[in-house]
Structure formats: structure tokens, C-alpha cells
Design a protein around this motif. Structure first.
Motif, PDB file in Angstrom:
ATOM      1  N   ALA A  87       6.077  -0.114   2.827  1.00 37.05           N
ATOM      2  CA  ALA A  87       6.780  -0.822   3.902  1.00 37.05           C
ATOM      3  C   ALA A  87       5.818  -1.674   4.716  1.00 37.05           C
ATOM      4  N   ALA A  88       4.616  -1.142   4.964  1.00 39.63           N
ATOM      5  CA  ALA A  88       3.632  -1.893   5.748  1.00 39.63           C
ATOM      6  C   ALA A  88       3.175  -3.144   5.017  1.00 39.63           C
ATOM      7  N   LEU A  89       3.118  -3.064   3.665  1.00 41.11           N
ATOM      8  CA  LEU A  89       2.632  -4.204   2.880  1.00 41.11           C
ATOM      9  C   LEU A  89       3.761  -5.043   2.300  1.00 41.11           C
ATOM     10  N   PHE A  90       5.008  -4.648   2.570  1.00 44.24           N
ATOM     11  CA  PHE A  90       6.178  -5.384   2.088  1.00 44.24           C
ATOM     12  C   PHE A  90       6.181  -5.497   0.547  1.00 44.24           C
ATOM     13  N   VAL A  91       5.881  -4.395  -0.107  1.00 41.84           N
ATOM     14  CA  VAL A  91       5.924  -4.358  -1.578  1.00 41.84           C
ATOM     15  C   VAL A  91       6.690  -3.113  -1.997  1.00 41.84           C
ATOM     16  N   HIS A  92       6.975  -3.021  -3.306  1.00 37.71           N
ATOM     17  CA  HIS A  92       7.690  -1.858  -3.834  1.00 37.71           C
ATOM     18  C   HIS A  92       6.732  -0.673  -3.929  1.00 37.71           C
ATOM     19  N   PRO A  93       7.233   0.584  -3.708  1.00 40.61           N
ATOM     20  CA  PRO A  93       6.377   1.769  -3.844  1.00 40.61           C
ATOM     21  C   PRO A  93       5.691   1.859  -5.206  1.00 40.61           C
ATOM     22  N   GLN A  94       6.358   1.358  -6.268  1.00 37.69           N
ATOM     23  CA  GLN A  94       5.723   1.400  -7.583  1.00 37.69           C
ATOM     24  C   GLN A  94       4.476   0.514  -7.627  1.00 37.69           C
ATOM     25  N   THR A  95       4.518  -0.582  -6.868  1.00 33.64           N
ATOM     26  CA  THR A  95       3.335  -1.456  -6.795  1.00 33.64           C
ATOM     27  C   THR A  95       2.174  -0.709  -6.151  1.00 33.64           C
ATOM     28  N   ILE A  96       2.485   0.084  -5.126  1.00 37.94           N
ATOM     29  CA  ILE A  96       1.440   0.869  -4.464  1.00 37.94           C
ATOM     30  C   ILE A  96       0.873   1.900  -5.435  1.00 37.94           C
ATOM     31  N   ARG A  97       1.756   2.530  -6.208  1.00 37.47           N
ATOM     32  CA  ARG A  97       1.292   3.529  -7.180  1.00 37.47           C
ATOM     33  C   ARG A  97       0.344   2.886  -8.184  1.00 37.47           C
ATOM     34  N   TYR A  98       0.709   1.705  -8.688  1.00 36.78           N
ATOM     35  CA  TYR A  98      -0.115   1.005  -9.678  1.00 36.78           C
ATOM     36  C   TYR A  98      -1.482   0.641  -9.083  1.00 36.78           C
ATOM     37  N   ARG A  99      -1.456   0.092  -7.877  1.00 34.05           N
ATOM     38  CA  ARG A  99      -2.724  -0.311  -7.275  1.00 34.05           C
ATOM     39  C   ARG A  99      -3.625   0.886  -6.975  1.00 34.05           C
ATOM     40  N   MET A 100      -3.048   1.971  -6.475  1.00 32.71           N
ATOM     41  CA  MET A 100      -3.863   3.140  -6.164  1.00 32.71           C
ATOM     42  C   MET A 100      -4.427   3.788  -7.423  1.00 32.71           C
ATOM     43  N   THR A 101      -3.709   3.647  -8.541  1.00 34.78           N
ATOM     44  CA  THR A 101      -4.268   4.132  -9.810  1.00 34.78           C
ATOM     45  C   THR A 101      -5.532   3.349 -10.136  1.00 34.78           C
ATOM     46  N   GLN A 102      -5.511   2.031  -9.888  1.00 30.87           N
ATOM     47  CA  GLN A 102      -6.701   1.217 -10.122  1.00 30.87           C
ATOM     48  C   GLN A 102      -7.843   1.643  -9.192  1.00 30.87           C
ATOM     49  N   VAL A 103      -7.508   1.896  -7.925  1.00 29.71           N
ATOM     50  CA  VAL A 103      -8.543   2.295  -6.959  1.00 29.71           C
ATOM     51  C   VAL A 103      -9.184   3.607  -7.392  1.00 29.71           C
ATOM     52  N   ARG A 104      -8.368   4.573  -7.867  1.00 26.57           N
ATOM     53  CA  ARG A 104      -8.926   5.868  -8.260  1.00 26.57           C
ATOM     54  C   ARG A 104      -9.813   5.725  -9.494  1.00 26.57           C
ATOM     55  N   GLU A 105      -9.457   4.814 -10.359  1.00 22.36           N
ATOM     56  CA  GLU A 105     -10.309   4.590 -11.530  1.00 22.36           C
ATOM     57  C   GLU A 105     -11.674   4.044 -11.112  1.00 22.36           C
ATOM     58  N   LEU A 106     -11.680   3.230 -10.072  1.00 27.09           N
ATOM     59  CA  LEU A 106     -12.946   2.639  -9.612  1.00 27.09           C
ATOM     60  C   LEU A 106     -13.781   3.635  -8.794  1.00 27.09           C
ATOM     61  N   TYR A 107     -13.118   4.474  -7.998  1.00 24.34           N
ATOM     62  CA  TYR A 107     -13.853   5.371  -7.094  1.00 24.34           C
ATOM     63  C   TYR A 107     -13.997   6.793  -7.645  1.00 24.34           C
ATOM     64  N   GLY A 108     -13.123   7.191  -8.530  1.00 22.16           N
ATOM     65  CA  GLY A 108     -13.200   8.535  -9.086  1.00 22.16           C
ATOM     66  C   GLY A 108     -13.018   9.603  -8.029  1.00 22.16           C
ATOM     67  N   ASP A 109     -13.817  10.655  -8.119  1.00 22.41           N
ATOM     68  CA  ASP A 109     -13.685  11.798  -7.213  1.00 22.41           C
ATOM     69  C   ASP A 109     -14.140  11.488  -5.782  1.00 22.41           C
ATOM     70  N   ARG A 110     -14.793  10.357  -5.595  1.00 26.71           N
ATOM     71  CA  ARG A 110     -15.278  10.050  -4.246  1.00 26.71           C
ATOM     72  C   ARG A 110     -14.147   9.893  -3.236  1.00 26.71           C
ATOM     73  N   LEU A 111     -12.932   9.575  -3.713  1.00 29.09           N
ATOM     74  CA  LEU A 111     -11.810   9.469  -2.784  1.00 29.09           C
ATOM     75  C   LEU A 111     -11.402  10.814  -2.191  1.00 29.09           C
ATOM     76  N   GLU A 112     -11.913  11.888  -2.779  1.00 27.37           N
ATOM     77  CA  GLU A 112     -11.637  13.222  -2.248  1.00 27.37           C
ATOM     78  C   GLU A 112     -12.745  13.675  -1.296  1.00 27.37           C
TER      79      GLU A 112
END
Length: 396
Positions: free
Chosen positions: A352-377
Motif C-alpha cells: 500500500a505504501a508503494l502503490f504496488v501489488h503484494p505479489q510484486t513485494i514478494r518478488y522483490r523481497m525474494t531478490q533482496v534475500r538472494e543478495l543479502y542471504g542470512d544477513r537480513l536476520e
């Protein structure tokens, strides 16, 4: 018979009373002085305590001297010597005006005292002149000279009052500016207390630094709390002046903020009065960043910009995993990651904050996790990312 000597215009006429009349009036002067002082005490509250004791005797003596000088002017002495009594009386009146400033009395009180003195003196002088058989025409001229003489004395006193007030104001301004500079320099407590005493300034609980445009500082100082100090010509302030406002904390701060609204001012936080330098430093930083008004509402920006070089190093370090992406892709992932952190991972709110579909957020965050790995935890990484990406939020 009274004699009149003309010196040009009517305003310069001098009436010469017979020696016997002058002597009779002169003998009345102690009683005149007593009555003048008594009436002033009754009618002007500012003098109620001033005439008690030695001061009362001094004023009574001054009244006698002033009226005695007048009698000398209208006696048989003529020529240059007649200027001496007037000159002496005027000089005394001038010094009286200066002394009234040091005693804390206004020109209103001073002029009220003169009006009463003129009225009471004339009542006594006129009564004695009538008793001595002075003709009505001469009495009219005599009255004119009496009141003109007292007007001259009152004008001299007002001039003395104004000169002393201006001098005292300049001295106090210098003392308060010196106090302000000592405060900004972080001088020792003993130095600050001595400077405050010299400036006749009572230390408050807190001081708040306000940077104001130079053209508005004087008017603003008058509108703010009593005891506000102004310091101009500071090396850090081009075209601006510093106001140090006493006790503008807690419930009083909103009134200060309202007073500066629309004036392009910068209001630092309230600080213990001896530590006002920290309030000034924050107002300076807000000014450098173009953040006007209350600095308290700009705290995130002020914190994140406290060390720009360190912030840039942090951003470069923590956002390095995005460096190999195309600029547009990297920008979208930064935007998504920032919203994710701020909304604590709540996908619907992020979308809602970015005015996109939740699936778009899921896709983008999957990319972020691939780049950062466990560091996001890792809490330290999350903190570093929040700070690094937070600067974009407060700058936007």
C-alpha cells in the motif's frame, strides 16, 4: 513698585520684584519645599519611599536651591551675572534626571513630580506676593516666569534622564552581549555568574537558542520573555542574530514556537542555562540544513546528518550487495527494502505504501534475500540498513 525689564520677546521677559518681596518669598522657601515633597509623596506612588530619610532632605534642599535660583534671577541683579543661578539650577536638574534613572524611576514619574512641584510652589509664591501687595499685571508676568523657569528645569531633567537611560542601555547591552559570548564559549560557572551579575541578569532554569534574521531580531526580542539576551555579529551568523530565551521549556515552548512562526527562525532545544551552547549548535546545524522553525520536529534529519561522511561510508558498506544491479533495479529494491523495514515486514502495508501489488513485494523481497542471504536476520545489519535507507526517507 515692581519693575519689568524687557529682553526682546515676551518669552524672555524678566520681572524684577522689590527686594522686600524677594526676601519675604525667600524666607518661605523651606515651607514650600516641605509642602512640595509632601504632595509628591501623596500623589506619585513611585516616590512614596524615595523621600524618606536622607533622600527626603536632599530633595527638599534641591527644591529650595532651585527656587532660590529663580528668586536671584528676578532680583535687582542684572547682566551676565544673572545667568549663573539659572545655569546652576539647570545643571542640577539635569543631574537629577540622571539620578532618577539610576533609582529606577520613569520620566512619567519625574514629570508628575515637576507638575506637582510647579503647582504647589506657585500657590506659596503667589500667596506671598499678594501679601506683599504685588499688582495683578505684575502677578501675571510673575506667573509666566515661574512656570517658564520650572519648564526649563523639567526639560533639563528629562534630557538628563534620556541621556542616562541611553548610556545605561548601551552599558547593559554590552554586558549582556559579553555574557552571551561567555555562555557560548562554555566559560566556568564563576565567570558566568559574575557576568550575569554585571549585566543585572537573573539566571533562569533554562535557555533556548533562537537564530533569527538580523532585521527581525529586535522586534522578536521585545515579543519574547523578559530577560531574553540578543547577541549580534557572531562569526557563525551572517545576516542573523542570536536570541537566548529564558525558561521557554515544557508548556512554554509552544508559545515560543508560535512567536517565531513565519520568521525564518531556527529554535534550538531548551538546555540548562549554563549549557546553552548545545542549543545554539543544534540551531546552527538546522540553519545549515535549511530546516526552519522548531528543531525538535527535525530530529531524525539532524541525527542522520550529524556525520555526513560516516553516513556515506555506512551506506556504501551496507548497500554494497546492490552495486552490481542496473540503477533502476537497484533503486526499486532499495525502495522496497526501506518500506519493508519501516513496516516491519507486513507485506500488505508495504504494498500500500508503494502503490504496488503484494505479489510484486514478494518478488522483490525474494531478490533482496538472494543478495543479502542470512544477513537480513542479523539485528546489526537490520539496524545499519534502517539508518542507511532512513536518510532517503527523511530527505524525501
Amino acid at each position: 513698585m515692581a519693575r519689568r525689564v524687557l529682553r526682546g520677546s515676551r518669552a524672555e521677559e524678566a520681572v524684577l520684584l522689590p527686594p522686600g518681596t524677594v526676601a519675604a518669598i525667600r524666607a518661605e522657601l523651606p515651607a514650600v519645599a516641605d509642602d512640595v515633597v509632601d504632595q509628591i509623596i501623596r500623589e506619585v506612588p513611585a516616590y512614596e519611599d524615595a523621600f524618606g530619610g536622607p533622600m527626603g532632605e536632599t530633595i527638599r534642599g534641591a527644591v529650595q536651591v532651585a527656587l532660590g535660583g529663580f528668586l536671584s534671577l528676578i532680583s535687582d541683579r542684572r547682566g551676565p551675572s544673572s545667568a549663573a543661578p539659572r545655569s546652576s539650577a539647570v545643571a542640577g536638574a539635569y543631574q537629577l534626571g540622571r539620578g532618577e534613572v539610576r533609582s529606577g524611576r520613569s520620566t512619567d514619574a519625574l514629570l508628575s513630580a515637576y507638575r506637582i512641584g510647579a503647582r504647589v510652589s506657585w500657590q506659596h509664591l503667589a500667596a506671598k506676593a499678594v501679601e506683599q501687595g504685588i499688582e495683578p499685571a505684575t502677578m501675571a508676568s510673575f506667573a509666566e516666569l515661574v512656570f517658564a523657569y520650572i519648564d526649563e528645569l523639567s526639560a533639563a531633567s528629562v534630557a538628563g534622564h534620556q541621556d542616562e537611560a541611553a548610556t545605561e542601555g548601551r552599558v547593559r547591552q554590552r554586558m549582556t552581549e559579553r555574557l552571551a559570548r561567555n555562555l557560548l564559549a562554555g566559560a566556568p560557572e564563576a565567570t558566568l555568574l559574575a557576568a550575569a551579575e554585571r549585566a543585572e541578569w537573573t539566571p533562569p532554569t533554562t535557555l533556548t537558542a533562537v537564530i533569527a534574521p538580523e532585521s527581525q531580531a529586535g522586534a522578536l526580542q521585545q515579543a519574547l520573555r523578559k530577560g531574553t539576551i540578543q547577541a549580534a555579529d557572531l562569526p557563525d551568523l551572517e545576516g542573523a542574530a542570536l536570541l537566548l530565551v529564558p525558561d521557554a521549556h515544557d508548556r512554554r515552548r509552544p508559545a515560543l514556537v508560535r512567536a517565531v512562526r513565519g520568521r525564518e527562525c531556527h529554535v534550538g532545544p531548551p538546555r540548562p542555562w549554563q549549557e546553552v551552547r548545545s542549543s545554539y549548535d543544534r540551531a546552527l546545524r538546522a540553519r545549515a540544513l535549511g530546516l526552519t522553525g522548531d528543531t525538535e520536529i527535525h530530529l531524525p534529519r539532524l541525527v542522520l546528518s550529524a556525520d555526513p561522511a560516516a553516513l556515506e561510508d555506512l551506506r556504501a558498506q551496507v548497500l554494497a550487495p546492490l552495486d552490481d544491479l542496473r540503477p533502476a533495479a537497484a533503486a526499486k529494491l532499495r525502495e522496497t527494502l526501506r518500506a519493508w523495514l519501516l513496516h516491519q515486514g507486513r507485506r500488505e502495508e508495504v504494498a500500500a505504501a508503494l502503490f504496488v501489488h503484494p505479489q510484486t513485494i514478494r518478488y522483490r523481497m525474494t531478490q533482496v534475500r538472494e543478495l543479502y542471504g542470512d544477513r537480513l536476520e542479523d539485528p546489526d545489519t537490520v539496524l545499519a540498513l534502517t539508518i542507511a535507507l532512513g536518510v532517503e526517507e527523511v530527505s524525501g
